[in-house]
Enzyme design. Structure first.
Site, PDB file in Angstrom:
ATOM      1  N   GLY A 171       0.821  -1.212   0.000  1.00 53.73           N
ATOM      2  CA  GLY A 171       0.000   0.000   0.000  1.00 53.73           C
ATOM      3  C   GLY A 171       0.853   1.260   0.000  1.00 53.73           C
ATOM      4  N   TYR A 172       0.157   2.407  -0.073  1.00 48.75           N
ATOM      5  CA  TYR A 172       0.907   3.678  -0.122  1.00 48.75           C
ATOM      6  C   TYR A 172       1.623   3.939   1.206  1.00 48.75           C
ATOM      7  CZ  TYR A 172      -1.612   4.667  -4.477  1.00 48.75           C
ATOM      8  OH  TYR A 172      -2.100   4.614  -5.746  1.00 48.75           O
ATOM      9  N   VAL A 173       0.990   3.567   2.317  1.00 49.94           N
ATOM     10  CA  VAL A 173       1.649   3.779   3.616  1.00 49.94           C
ATOM     11  C   VAL A 173       2.853   2.840   3.720  1.00 49.94           C
ATOM     12  CG1 VAL A 173       1.399   3.522   6.113  1.00 49.94           C
ATOM     13  CG2 VAL A 173      -0.428   4.619   4.782  1.00 49.94           C
TER      14      VAL A 173
ATOM     15  N   CYS B 219      -4.834   9.959   9.784  1.00 53.94           N
ATOM     16  CA  CYS B 219      -4.157  11.054   9.058  1.00 53.94           C
ATOM     17  C   CYS B 219      -4.871  12.391   9.218  1.00 53.94           C
ATOM     18  CB  CYS B 219      -4.027  10.695   7.587  1.00 53.94           C
ATOM     19  SG  CYS B 219      -5.598  10.297   6.811  1.00 53.94           S
TER      20      CYS B 219
ATOM     21  N   ASN C 152      -0.513  13.356   4.491  1.00 54.86           N
ATOM     22  CA  ASN C 152      -1.252  12.259   5.128  1.00 54.86           C
ATOM     23  C   ASN C 152      -0.438  10.953   5.173  1.00 54.86           C
ATOM     24  OD1 ASN C 152      -1.990  12.795   2.220  1.00 54.86           O
ATOM     25  ND2 ASN C 152      -2.589  10.652   2.374  1.00 54.86           N
TER      26      ASN C 152
END
Lengths: 357, 59, 357
Positions: A14-16, A153, A324
């Site tokens: 994922g992006y995180v 976030c 975020n």
């Protein structure tokens, strides 16, 4: 000599997860022992995160807790809400330090999970052991924590903008409006019609104007700071931006209380933030970046905070901007890791963003 | 002139065709909720909100 | 047979002037007698407005009031605040119908101009004669008006979202928060560092979070509707969009009053808007456009209005989206012209926007 910290990332696709990898590769004392992804197991990480090409030859693996147990000291869990619960419990039982980026351990009151997340929490006892991962409020507890629950976030900037005000001033605790604007990366890596570019560009889309889940943790943290109940009226909008959150907080002074002018607000915010490494007070008389704007913090672990006072309506407008994925997630998580491992909190995180972007 | 039924979600007055049958799904033009026809007789038409799986559409 | 309306546009170079020309070219009963611009006099209009190439051979002229007097029945003044005042006064004296898109005749109370606009109004008597150009509130007065003051682009959606609520419900009139998000075209055609593309893209820039001028007209119109004082707490942000405004209004029910659920709000908004041609109620259970979003109204004269009720905070969130250049300016002005000239209000304005955009 600082010992190398052996780190595992569960949910690296994922992006995180990707942001954790980017920042951890920049960290002088970290060795990324393993990064997992059910869907992308066996792939080079740069297949999912092109920015990491030539910077790492790491590959995704399947989740194998015993292997993780041997190879890691600290584990980041970047998996969806609900899925993290069992995982964190097991890692905790194995004696590892866990930093969970889901919401599964943020709320102290197990009941709240039924109300806000619609599931029964399986490990209510762990909720007391976990620490809400906002260093500016819980630095000491994080030092001793085994489980750190990374803030949401939108909750992070809202809490940071609000807690000095509710602590120092007599404000109406049931009329606090938090109006958030957020980028598309907050929606995660999964595709949907609403994330389809022709439908997602140029929008100002109110997607959650009542009952936003982050309300629960904002109320939890602010009530803890004041020892009084507070009600947050939060609304969230998706805007045309990939990274970034701006929380615009509208706070009203109660009838009899007053402040002469904005210098009072300067004093209050300095009192709490002047020696906080990642908070910047932004309230300028000149230039085009006079108040916080996510554009100025993208890619950094900074939270920019600004404010204005309108006497006519006895209203304080407090604004806070974060990326975020960084201060709103991965950067914060690494800041917590540094504290948990007893090294300088800013290690690997004092990064400039890009300008222009 | 078709008959009318009131949408339980938003009170819109919805035009219903004369030949509507029980089990038919009609969509409220105002709020988009899907309604299932549960009763049709000469007094009128009764509907209830049809189950629809909540589509995750936002961030 | 409907007589042709001979129209003049003063200040045709700006974005509002250009939008007036685009819409007037689509109007079946209008003949554009003249369009003026000090800076672009002698040029074809399509030099400034490329979308009009091959659709008109009109050229900009210098302002010559006597020529305008002979050739026009109705004149739109699209010049900056302060500059419009004398112009409108003279056109009025010449017996022409004037629709002013500046703020110079919006406020009834001359004192307000000192407070909000920093100038002394030279024709306070004309302020009584001018009508606030919001058809949904002043249709009858507009019919008889000689001067119509077109509402501000953020005031229009805010007033439309709020007036049914303050009229029908017992709300806290001093805790109404209006949090606006706006596109760059609202900044006008003049260039500045903040409108420079690398600095203007990807922003969520709070540019006027207290003391926004449109507050004055929103308070004027809402107090008129209720006969009671009201205080609006407004904040404006620039977001990455060219056209569009979203006003997110947060309204709190007073202690003793209550509403069972959102159906009450449906009934209230239908009561005021079901026969309004340019208001669309948008509150959907499905799809990705469930609440108002400027993307769905760009290029149209529609104002989309939606709402949600959060019992926990006793808060109504009302949202309204317009295209700041159409229902927020030029489209509204032409809607007013249609009413003033006794023709169907929707003439030339019932246009679909583009999807996707």
């Amino acid at each position: 000599m600082i010992e190398t910290i052996r780190v595992g990332v569960i949910g690296g696709r994922g992006y995180v997860g990707g942001e954790l990898l980017r920042l951890l590769l920049l960290h002088p004392y970290v060795e990324i022992s393993c990064v997992t992804s059910r869907k992308a197991a066996g792939e080079f990480v740069y297949r999912e995160h092109p920015n990491l090409r030539k910077l790492t030859s790491l590959k995704f693996e399947d989740v194998n807790l015993s292997r993780i147990g041997d190879k890691c000291d600290v584990v980041f869990t970047a998996v969806p809400h609900g899925a993290a619960m069992d995982l964190v419990h097991e890692l905790y039982e194995m004696g590892l330090k866990v930093i969970d980026l889901s919401a599964d351990f943020r709320l102290k009151n197990p009941e709240a999970y039924k109300i806000w997340y619609g599931f029964e929490h399986k490990y209510p006892d762990l909720l007391e052991k976990s620490v809400y991962g906002l260093p500016e409020l819980h630095r000491d507890e994080i030092k001793r924590a085994k489980i750190v629950a990374n803030p949401g976030c939108m909750a992070c900037p809202s809490i940071l903008a609000l807690f000095p005000l509710v602590k120092e001033l007599d404000v109406d605790l049931f009329r606090i409006v938090v109006d958030c604007k957020e980028g598309s990366s907050a929606g995660g890596v999964e595709v949907s019609r609403s994330s389809h570019h022709p439908e997602r560009s140029n929008v100002v889309r109110p997607y959650k104007v009542t009952g936003h889940r982050h309300t629960a943790e904002i109320e939890q943290e602010l009530s803890a700071v004041m020892g009084k109940d507070v009600k947050i009226s939060m609304s969230a909008h998706a805007v045309d931006m990939v990274r970034g959150v701006l929380a615009t907080c509208h706070v009203f002074l109660r009838e009899n209380s007053t402040i002469e002018d904005e210098r009072v607000l300067w004093r209050i915010y300095r009192k709490y933030f002047s020696n906080e490494p990642f908070i910047r007070l932004v309230k300028e008389k000149k230039g085009i970046y006079r108040l916080p704007d996510p554009k100025a913090v993208v890619g950094t672990n900074f939270c920019d905070i600004g404010f204005e006072y309108e006497d006519r309506t006895r209203r304080i407008v407090a604004l806070a901007a974060v990326d975020n994925l960084v201060k709103g997630a991965a950067g914060q998580a690494i800041q917590n890791m540094n504290i948990m491992c007893g090294i300088d909190e800013t290690t690997g995180l004092m990064l400039p963003g890009l300008h222009p972007i | 002139m078709g008959r009318q039924v009131s949408c339980p979600e938003c009170y819109a007055q919805i035009e219903v065709a004369d030949d509507v049958i029980v089990g038919e799904i009609i969509e409220c033009p105002d709020c988009g909720v899907e309604l299932e026809v549960v009763e049709v007789n000469d007094e009128g038409v009764k509907v209830r909100v049809a189950e629809v799986e909540e589509e995750d559409w936002g961030e």
